[in-house]
Design a protein around this motif. Structure first.
Motif, PDB file in Angstrom:
ATOM      1  N   ILE A  91       0.830  -1.202   0.000  1.00 33.98           N
ATOM      2  CA  ILE A  91       0.000   0.000   0.000  1.00 33.98           C
ATOM      3  C   ILE A  91       0.871   1.261   0.000  1.00 33.98           C
ATOM      4  N   THR A  92       1.967   1.225   0.760  1.00 31.48           N
ATOM      5  CA  THR A  92       2.854   2.394   0.824  1.00 31.48           C
ATOM      6  C   THR A  92       3.537   2.627  -0.519  1.00 31.48           C
ATOM      7  N   ARG A  93       3.846   1.553  -1.241  1.00 37.42           N
ATOM      8  CA  ARG A  93       4.391   1.719  -2.598  1.00 37.42           C
ATOM      9  C   ARG A  93       3.398   2.478  -3.476  1.00 37.42           C
ATOM     10  N   GLN A  94       2.117   2.117  -3.358  1.00 38.83           N
ATOM     11  CA  GLN A  94       1.097   2.813  -4.142  1.00 38.83           C
ATOM     12  C   GLN A  94       1.046   4.286  -3.778  1.00 38.83           C
ATOM     13  N   LEU A  95       1.099   4.565  -2.476  1.00 38.65           N
ATOM     14  CA  LEU A  95       1.049   5.958  -2.033  1.00 38.65           C
ATOM     15  C   LEU A  95       2.271   6.722  -2.531  1.00 38.65           C
ATOM     16  N   ALA A  96       3.438   6.076  -2.510  1.00 33.83           N
ATOM     17  CA  ALA A  96       4.667   6.731  -2.981  1.00 33.83           C
ATOM     18  C   ALA A  96       4.583   7.067  -4.463  1.00 33.83           C
ATOM     19  N   ALA A  97       3.834   6.257  -5.223  1.00 32.38           N
ATOM     20  CA  ALA A  97       3.678   6.529  -6.651  1.00 32.38           C
ATOM     21  C   ALA A  97       2.721   7.684  -6.911  1.00 32.38           C
ATOM     22  N   LEU A  98       1.928   8.054  -5.892  1.00 30.87           N
ATOM     23  CA  LEU A  98       0.930   9.106  -6.058  1.00 30.87           C
ATOM     24  C   LEU A  98       1.392  10.465  -5.550  1.00 30.87           C
ATOM     25  N   THR A  99       2.462  10.482  -4.766  1.00 33.62           N
ATOM     26  CA  THR A  99       2.923  11.748  -4.190  1.00 33.62           C
ATOM     27  C   THR A  99       4.440  11.751  -4.127  1.00 33.62           C
ATOM     28  N   ASP A 100       5.036  12.930  -4.226  1.00 36.91           N
ATOM     29  CA  ASP A 100       6.493  13.022  -4.174  1.00 36.91           C
ATOM     30  C   ASP A 100       6.977  13.516  -2.819  1.00 36.91           C
ATOM     31  N   GLU A 101       6.147  13.388  -1.793  1.00 36.95           N
ATOM     32  CA  GLU A 101       6.544  13.812  -0.448  1.00 36.95           C
ATOM     33  C   GLU A 101       7.682  12.924   0.065  1.00 36.95           C
ATOM     34  N   PRO A 102       8.799  13.487   0.514  1.00 35.97           N
ATOM     35  CA  PRO A 102       9.933  12.667   0.962  1.00 35.97           C
ATOM     36  C   PRO A 102       9.614  11.785   2.159  1.00 35.97           C
ATOM     37  N   GLU A 103       8.672  12.190   3.004  1.00 39.67           N
ATOM     38  CA  GLU A 103       8.348  11.358   4.167  1.00 39.67           C
ATOM     39  C   GLU A 103       7.642  10.067   3.763  1.00 39.67           C
ATOM     40  N   VAL A 104       6.909  10.092   2.650  1.00 38.46           N
ATOM     41  CA  VAL A 104       6.305   8.854   2.155  1.00 38.46           C
ATOM     42  C   VAL A 104       7.414   7.895   1.734  1.00 38.46           C
ATOM     43  N   ALA A 105       8.396   8.418   1.006  1.00 42.30           N
ATOM     44  CA  ALA A 105       9.547   7.605   0.612  1.00 42.30           C
ATOM     45  C   ALA A 105      10.319   7.144   1.846  1.00 42.30           C
ATOM     46  N   GLY A 106      10.422   8.021   2.853  1.00 40.20           N
ATOM     47  CA  GLY A 106      11.108   7.645   4.080  1.00 40.20           C
ATOM     48  C   GLY A 106      10.433   6.478   4.776  1.00 40.20           C
ATOM     49  N   ARG A 153      14.383  17.727   3.099  1.00 36.70           N
ATOM     50  CA  ARG A 153      13.212  18.026   3.931  1.00 36.70           C
ATOM     51  C   ARG A 153      13.050  16.869   4.903  1.00 36.70           C
ATOM     52  N   LEU A 154      13.963  16.839   5.870  1.00 34.61           N
ATOM     53  CA  LEU A 154      14.042  15.698   6.784  1.00 34.61           C
ATOM     54  C   LEU A 154      12.783  15.571   7.637  1.00 34.61           C
ATOM     55  N   GLY A 155      12.322  14.337   7.801  1.00 36.37           N
ATOM     56  CA  GLY A 155      11.201  14.022   8.669  1.00 36.37           C
ATOM     57  C   GLY A 155      11.527  12.803   9.501  1.00 36.37           C
ATOM     58  N   GLU A 156      10.627  12.453  10.409  1.00 29.54           N
ATOM     59  CA  GLU A 156      10.926  11.384  11.359  1.00 29.54           C
ATOM     60  C   GLU A 156      11.098  10.025  10.692  1.00 29.54           C
ATOM     61  N   TYR A 157      10.329   9.731   9.632  1.00 31.85           N
ATOM     62  CA  TYR A 157      10.466   8.423   8.997  1.00 31.85           C
ATOM     63  C   TYR A 157      11.783   8.313   8.240  1.00 31.85           C
ATOM     64  N   TYR A 172      19.762   9.650  16.034  1.00 33.01           N
ATOM     65  CA  TYR A 172      18.784   9.707  17.127  1.00 33.01           C
ATOM     66  C   TYR A 172      18.634  11.127  17.656  1.00 33.01           C
ATOM     67  N   ASP A 173      19.731  11.887  17.660  1.00 33.49           N
ATOM     68  CA  ASP A 173      19.634  13.297  18.062  1.00 33.49           C
ATOM     69  C   ASP A 173      18.725  14.064  17.096  1.00 33.49           C
ATOM     70  N   GLU A 174      18.878  13.797  15.797  1.00 36.15           N
ATOM     71  CA  GLU A 174      17.996  14.429  14.802  1.00 36.15           C
ATOM     72  C   GLU A 174      16.550  14.021  15.050  1.00 36.15           C
ATOM     73  N   LEU A 175      16.342  12.732  15.268  1.00 34.89           N
ATOM     74  CA  LEU A 175      14.989  12.213  15.460  1.00 34.89           C
ATOM     75  C   LEU A 175      14.364  12.772  16.728  1.00 34.89           C
ATOM     76  N   LEU A 176      15.161  12.903  17.778  1.00 32.24           N
ATOM     77  CA  LEU A 176      14.658  13.473  19.025  1.00 32.24           C
ATOM     78  C   LEU A 176      14.262  14.931  18.825  1.00 32.24           C
ATOM     79  N   GLY A 177      15.050  15.660  18.038  1.00 33.48           N
ATOM     80  CA  GLY A 177      14.707  17.044  17.750  1.00 33.48           C
ATOM     81  C   GLY A 177      13.422  17.171  16.951  1.00 33.48           C
ATOM     82  N   LEU A 178      13.144  16.179  16.101  1.00 28.32           N
ATOM     83  CA  LEU A 178      11.932  16.205  15.283  1.00 28.32           C
ATOM     84  C   LEU A 178      10.685  15.820  16.070  1.00 28.32           C
ATOM     85  N   THR A 179      10.835  14.877  17.006  1.00 29.75           N
ATOM     86  CA  THR A 179       9.664  14.296  17.662  1.00 29.75           C
ATOM     87  C   THR A 179       9.553  14.581  19.158  1.00 29.75           C
ATOM     88  N   GLY A 180      10.691  14.712  19.829  1.00 38.02           N
ATOM     89  CA  GLY A 180      10.659  14.840  21.289  1.00 38.02           C
ATOM     90  C   GLY A 180      10.106  13.592  21.960  1.00 38.02           C
TER      91      GLY A 180
END
Length: 381
Positions: free
Chosen positions: A188-203, A256-260, A288-296
């Protein structure tokens, strides 16, 4: 019979029916009936255009149900009686359907179930079996979800973060019955990745691929849990790892770094190490420092303490653990591991035993119980 193709077509066909005027719940029910009909007839008489066939049959099912309801209530039916001739349109509302099924107004369990049925194309029975609940229970959950979003139009979708969270929940359920939910989430995520170019979907896709690559080595005989450090890395799927790393690199290049993406980067470092000893723990701590900064997130803080313990030694790991609430799930297990490495075996054994009592699964409980017994044996020896 190409069942994966059937499931891939489901969201597009629902979108066509909704665009023609069907409400979401009726469209979804009609498509499910069309799927049943396809399973009965396609093996002997496969259609030339599977999507157009599903659209035509589902539309007729919808019209039949609408006529029956109109007749029951004594109302005149005003609806197009025949679908347009020719192939089904290429443009559809698949992406909006993702967002609608994962709407923030739905509880996570309901959003997951509805996504698996309306977007994943699974039957209620398959979903119920995968989640180890009665079919009637799952049917009620899906019905409540459809009623809740019935008042929402396709131009009132939820947000991408909710969609990704739902797909992540599906992936983490693993598998059960005849439906592999981890593989289904990837599809399903492959399908979503084909529909949008958002980097977090690819992540998210990269994260799933990299975790799924290690699946064959995660359990031993009898379902025994095998920790990452003890896994046979020759059993890891190098094809999935290569694909996951490529997907991740393309996403990170968008800057455009995101948590995923950050989680996938950590998974990639584990996958890239030829052995547990060769793992680049220093770089993992940085991620993990990056991820902690993104999510807390407290869970991220807990996992960071493990990485710090590997990069800078167990005492540094315990110092990092001091910033984590002891009430957090898996806290005792992490503390046990770090105290054992420091040499405080008696305390470590107690913590392993404590962790086993609150484990989330039988496999994890068995693993932690064996860890406690192992450390106690060292004390006696």
């Amino acid at each position: 019979m190409n069942e994966p193709l059937l499931r891939e077509l489901v969201p597009a066909v629902i979108g066509v029916l909704v665009r023609r005027g069907a409400d979401f719940a009726s469209a979804e029910d009609a498509v499910q009936e069309a799927l049943i009909r396809a399973l009965e007839t396609w093996p002997d008489d496969p259609p030339r255009d599977p999507k157009a066939w599903l659209v035509a049959v589902a539309w007729r099912k919808f019209l039949d149900a609408t006529r029956a309801e109109a007749s029951r209530k004594g109302r005149e039916l005003v609806v197009e009686t025949e679908p347009p001739a020719g192939p089904a349109p290429v443009t559809d509302d698949t992406l909006r359907l993702y967002f609608l099924c994962a709407h923030p107004t739905l509880p996570p369990a309901s959003a997951v179930a509805l996504t698996l049925r309306a977007v994943g194309g699974l039957t209620t029975r398959q979903i119920a079996t995968a989640y180890l609940v009665p079919e009637a229970t799952m049917a009620q959950r899906i019905s409540r979800a459809k009623r809740k979003i019935a008042v929402l139009a396709l131009d009132q979708p939820g947000d991408l973060a909710t969609v990704l969270r739902v797909l992540y929940l599906v992936f983490n359920e693993g598998y059960g019955g005849d439906v592999d939910l981890a593989a289904e989430a990837i599809r399903i995520t492959r399908q979503l990745a084909a529909l949008t170019d958002e980097p977090e979907v690819a992540g998210l896709l990269a994260l799933m691929l990299l975790h799924h690559a290690r699946r064959p080595s995660r359990t031993g005989s009898g379902g025994r849990l095998i920790p990452l450090t003890e896994q046979d890395r020759t059993r890891w799927d190098t094809g999935l790892i290569t694909e996951g790393v490529a997907v991740l690199q393309a996403a990170l290049a968008r800057d455009r770094l995101g948590e995923y993406q950050a989680q996938a980067a950590i998974a990639a470092l584990h996958a890239d190490a030829p052995s547990a000893a060769a793992t680049d723990w220093t770089q993992i701590v940085e991620w993990y420092d990056e991820l902690l900064g993104l999510t807390g997130s407290p869970v991220v803080r807990l996992n960071r303490a493990v990485a710090v313990g590997e990069a800078d030694g167990p005492r540094a790991g315990l110092a990092a653990l001091a910033d984590v609430s002891p009430d957090l799930p898996r806290y005792a297990a992490v503390a046990a591991h770090l105290h054992e490495r420091v040499g405080e075996l008696s305390h470590a054994a107690e913590l392993y035993a404590e962790a086993s009592r609150t484990a989330a699964s039988m496999a994890e409980r068995d693993h932690l119980t064996r860890q406690a017994a192992r450390v106690r044996q060292q004390l006696r020896g």
